[in-house]
Motif scaffolding. Structure first.
Motif, mmCIF file in Angstrom:
data_model
loop_
_atom_site.group_PDB
_atom_site.id
_atom_site.type_symbol
_atom_site.label_atom_id
_atom_site.label_comp_id
_atom_site.label_asym_id
_atom_site.label_seq_id
_atom_site.Cartn_x
_atom_site.Cartn_y
_atom_site.Cartn_z
ATOM 1 N N ARG A 1 -24.011 -7.430 -40.970
ATOM 2 C CA ARG A 1 -22.647 -7.770 -41.353
ATOM 3 C C ARG A 1 -22.060 -6.737 -42.322
ATOM 4 N NH1 ARG A 1 -20.573 -12.432 -39.972
ATOM 5 N NH2 ARG A 1 -19.138 -12.409 -41.735
ATOM 6 N N LEU A 2 -22.856 -6.277 -43.256
ATOM 7 C CA LEU A 2 -22.421 -5.222 -44.173
ATOM 8 C C LEU A 2 -23.193 -3.957 -43.841
ATOM 9 C CD1 LEU A 2 -21.245 -7.669 -45.815
ATOM 10 C CD2 LEU A 2 -21.811 -6.334 -47.863
ATOM 11 N N MET A 3 -22.455 -2.904 -43.547
ATOM 12 C CA MET A 3 -23.063 -1.618 -43.260
ATOM 13 C C MET A 3 -22.559 -0.594 -44.265
ATOM 14 S SD MET A 3 -25.119 -1.823 -40.679
ATOM 15 C CE MET A 3 -25.318 -0.084 -40.271
ATOM 16 N N GLY A 4 -23.371 0.407 -44.491
ATOM 17 C CA GLY A 4 -22.986 1.427 -45.446
ATOM 18 C C GLY A 4 -23.390 2.814 -44.997
ATOM 19 N N TRP A 5 -22.671 3.786 -45.517
ATOM 20 C CA TRP A 5 -23.065 5.185 -45.396
ATOM 21 C C TRP A 5 -23.549 5.632 -46.772
ATOM 22 C CZ3 TRP A 5 -23.881 8.330 -41.376
ATOM 23 C CH2 TRP A 5 -23.315 8.005 -40.141
ATOM 24 N N TYR A 6 -24.635 6.365 -46.764
ATOM 25 C CA TYR A 6 -25.241 6.870 -47.986
ATOM 26 C C TYR A 6 -25.446 8.379 -47.820
ATOM 27 C CZ TYR A 6 -26.596 1.929 -48.404
ATOM 28 O OH TYR A 6 -26.588 0.551 -48.459
ATOM 29 N N ARG A 7 -25.663 9.061 -48.932
ATOM 30 C CA ARG A 7 -25.979 10.480 -48.833
ATOM 31 C C ARG A 7 -26.948 10.881 -49.931
ATOM 32 N NH1 ARG A 7 -20.119 13.148 -50.566
ATOM 33 N NH2 ARG A 7 -20.207 12.611 -52.800
ATOM 34 N N GLN A 8 -27.700 11.935 -49.626
ATOM 35 C CA GLN A 8 -28.638 12.470 -50.606
ATOM 36 C C GLN A 8 -28.519 13.983 -50.620
ATOM 37 O OE1 GLN A 8 -32.743 11.257 -50.124
ATOM 38 N NE2 GLN A 8 -33.150 11.707 -52.277
ATOM 39 N N ALA A 9 -28.061 14.502 -51.747
ATOM 40 C CA ALA A 9 -27.943 15.940 -51.930
ATOM 41 C C ALA A 9 -29.279 16.472 -52.457
ATOM 42 C CB ALA A 9 -26.819 16.252 -52.904
ATOM 43 N N PRO A 10 -29.533 17.763 -52.275
ATOM 44 C CA PRO A 10 -30.796 18.349 -52.745
ATOM 45 C C PRO A 10 -31.007 18.108 -54.231
ATOM 46 C CG PRO A 10 -29.640 19.884 -51.324
ATOM 47 C CD PRO A 10 -28.698 18.743 -51.556
ATOM 48 N N GLY A 11 -32.168 17.607 -54.575
ATOM 49 C CA GLY A 11 -32.502 17.387 -55.969
ATOM 50 C C GLY A 11 -31.841 16.186 -56.612
ATOM 51 N N LYS A 12 -31.135 15.388 -55.816
ATOM 52 C CA LYS A 12 -30.427 14.231 -56.369
ATOM 53 C C LYS A 12 -30.885 12.946 -55.692
ATOM 54 C CE LYS A 12 -26.231 16.655 -57.780
ATOM 55 N NZ LYS A 12 -24.743 16.641 -57.750
ATOM 56 N N ASP B 1 -19.881 17.781 -51.242
ATOM 57 C CA ASP B 1 -20.188 16.769 -50.234
ATOM 58 C C ASP B 1 -21.428 17.142 -49.420
ATOM 59 O OD1 ASP B 1 -16.670 16.503 -49.648
ATOM 60 O OD2 ASP B 1 -17.927 15.088 -50.759
ATOM 61 N N THR B 2 -21.949 18.333 -49.642
ATOM 62 C CA THR B 2 -23.142 18.771 -48.934
ATOM 63 C C THR B 2 -24.313 17.838 -49.226
ATOM 64 O OG1 THR B 2 -22.474 21.091 -48.886
ATOM 65 C CG2 THR B 2 -24.840 20.633 -48.721
ATOM 66 N N ALA B 3 -24.906 17.293 -48.173
ATOM 67 C CA ALA B 3 -25.982 16.306 -48.325
ATOM 68 C C ALA B 3 -26.471 15.905 -46.944
ATOM 69 C CB ALA B 3 -25.483 15.076 -49.074
ATOM 70 N N VAL B 4 -27.569 15.166 -46.935
ATOM 71 C CA VAL B 4 -27.981 14.457 -45.728
ATOM 72 C C VAL B 4 -27.359 13.070 -45.788
ATOM 73 C CG1 VAL B 4 -29.899 13.606 -44.337
ATOM 74 C CG2 VAL B 4 -30.137 15.751 -45.621
ATOM 75 N N TYR B 5 -26.680 12.691 -44.728
ATOM 76 C CA TYR B 5 -25.978 11.413 -44.672
ATOM 77 C C TYR B 5 -26.763 10.416 -43.815
ATOM 78 C CZ TYR B 5 -21.899 13.390 -46.965
ATOM 79 O OH TYR B 5 -21.045 13.951 -47.889
ATOM 80 N N PHE B 6 -26.862 9.206 -44.335
ATOM 81 C CA PHE B 6 -27.606 8.136 -43.676
ATOM 82 C C PHE B 6 -26.722 6.900 -43.561
ATOM 83 C CE2 PHE B 6 -31.808 10.050 -44.376
ATOM 84 C CZ PHE B 6 -31.584 10.847 -45.488
ATOM 85 N N CYS B 7 -26.993 6.097 -42.573
ATOM 86 C CA CYS B 7 -26.404 4.771 -42.538
ATOM 87 C C CYS B 7 -27.527 3.748 -42.720
ATOM 88 C CB CYS B 7 -25.637 4.511 -41.250
ATOM 89 S SG CYS B 7 -26.648 4.434 -39.777
ATOM 90 N N ASN B 8 -27.152 2.604 -43.220
ATOM 91 C CA ASN B 8 -28.110 1.522 -43.462
ATOM 92 C C ASN B 8 -27.287 0.271 -43.711
ATOM 93 O OD1 ASN B 8 -30.397 -0.042 -44.225
ATOM 94 N ND2 ASN B 8 -31.345 1.731 -45.197
ATOM 95 N N ARG B 9 -27.957 -0.849 -43.745
ATOM 96 C CA ARG B 9 -27.269 -2.049 -44.146
ATOM 97 C C ARG B 9 -26.933 -1.919 -45.629
ATOM 98 N NH1 ARG B 9 -31.378 -6.987 -43.893
ATOM 99 N NH2 ARG B 9 -29.534 -7.997 -44.731
ATOM 100 N N PHE B 10 -26.088 -2.861 -46.117
ATOM 101 C CA PHE B 10 -25.815 -2.918 -47.538
ATOM 102 C C PHE B 10 -26.067 -4.333 -48.010
ATOM 103 C CE2 PHE B 10 -24.224 -1.736 -51.555
ATOM 104 C CZ PHE B 10 -23.566 -2.846 -52.050
ATOM 105 N N PRO B 11 -26.896 -4.497 -49.041
ATOM 106 C CA PRO B 11 -27.730 -3.507 -49.716
ATOM 107 C C PRO B 11 -28.726 -2.872 -48.738
ATOM 108 C CG PRO B 11 -27.671 -5.556 -50.968
ATOM 109 C CD PRO B 11 -27.065 -5.844 -49.635
ATOM 110 N N ALA B 12 -29.158 -1.675 -49.062
ATOM 111 C CA ALA B 12 -30.006 -0.921 -48.152
ATOM 112 C C ALA B 12 -31.373 -1.560 -47.963
ATOM 113 C CB ALA B 12 -30.178 0.506 -48.669
ATOM 114 N N SER B 13 -31.873 -1.480 -46.743
ATOM 115 C CA SER B 13 -33.235 -1.890 -46.450
ATOM 116 C C SER B 13 -34.171 -0.723 -46.731
ATOM 117 C CB SER B 13 -33.345 -2.304 -44.985
ATOM 118 O OG SER B 13 -33.238 -1.168 -44.146
ATOM 119 N N ASP B 14 -35.458 -0.966 -46.589
ATOM 120 C CA ASP B 14 -36.439 0.100 -46.819
ATOM 121 C C ASP B 14 -36.526 1.067 -45.655
ATOM 122 O OD1 ASP B 14 -38.725 -2.153 -48.527
ATOM 123 O OD2 ASP B 14 -37.099 -0.895 -49.299
ATOM 124 N N TYR B 15 -35.918 0.681 -44.538
ATOM 125 C CA TYR B 15 -35.986 1.545 -43.367
ATOM 126 C C TYR B 15 -34.816 2.499 -43.373
ATOM 127 C CZ TYR B 15 -35.448 3.270 -38.672
ATOM 128 O OH TYR B 15 -35.285 4.097 -37.591
#
Length: 112
Positions: free
Chosen positions: A30-41, A87-101
């Motif tokens: 029901r709740l989906m999110g986009w997340y990102r992780q930049a190098p070293g962050k 904005d440079t990063a690896v972008y992920f989608c996951n549920r919100f709150p995020a699951s471990d997968y």
């Protein structure tokens, strides 16, 4: 377990645009999110969307990014405009709150 596959990343110049897609192997949460992780962050939340299309954005992307979803296609999108080098990063989608997968994500690189 629902698998999530992100795509649409790439290399773009500052000011450019990209559209990311995330396809779920089954019905999306029901709740989906986009997340990102930049190098070293640490990984950070970028945007969320409810099943009813209510959205929220991190201050850093507000007015530039748009999250949307197509429940019939089990897909969530992230339209990114006016991209900045930060904005440079690896972008992920996951549920919100995020699951471990987490999926493999999609790399976005913005050159100055």
């Amino acid at each position: 377990q629902v698998q999530l596959v992100e795509s649409g990343g790439g290399l773009v110049q500052a000011g450019g645009s990209l559209r990311l897609s995330c396809v779920a192997s089954g019905r999306m949460f029901r709740l989906m999110g986009w997340y990102r992780q930049a190098p070293g962050k640490q990984r950070e939340l970028v945007a969320t969307i409810t099943h009813g299309d209510s959205t929220n954005y991190a201050d850093s992307v507000k007015g530039r990014f748009t999250i949307s979803r197509d429940n019939a296609k089990n897909t969530v999108y992230l339209q990114m405009n006016s991209l900045k080098p930060e904005d440079t990063a690896v972008y992920f989608c996951n549920r919100f709150p995020a699951s471990d997968y987490w999926g493999q994500g999609t790399q976005v690189t913005v050159s100055s």
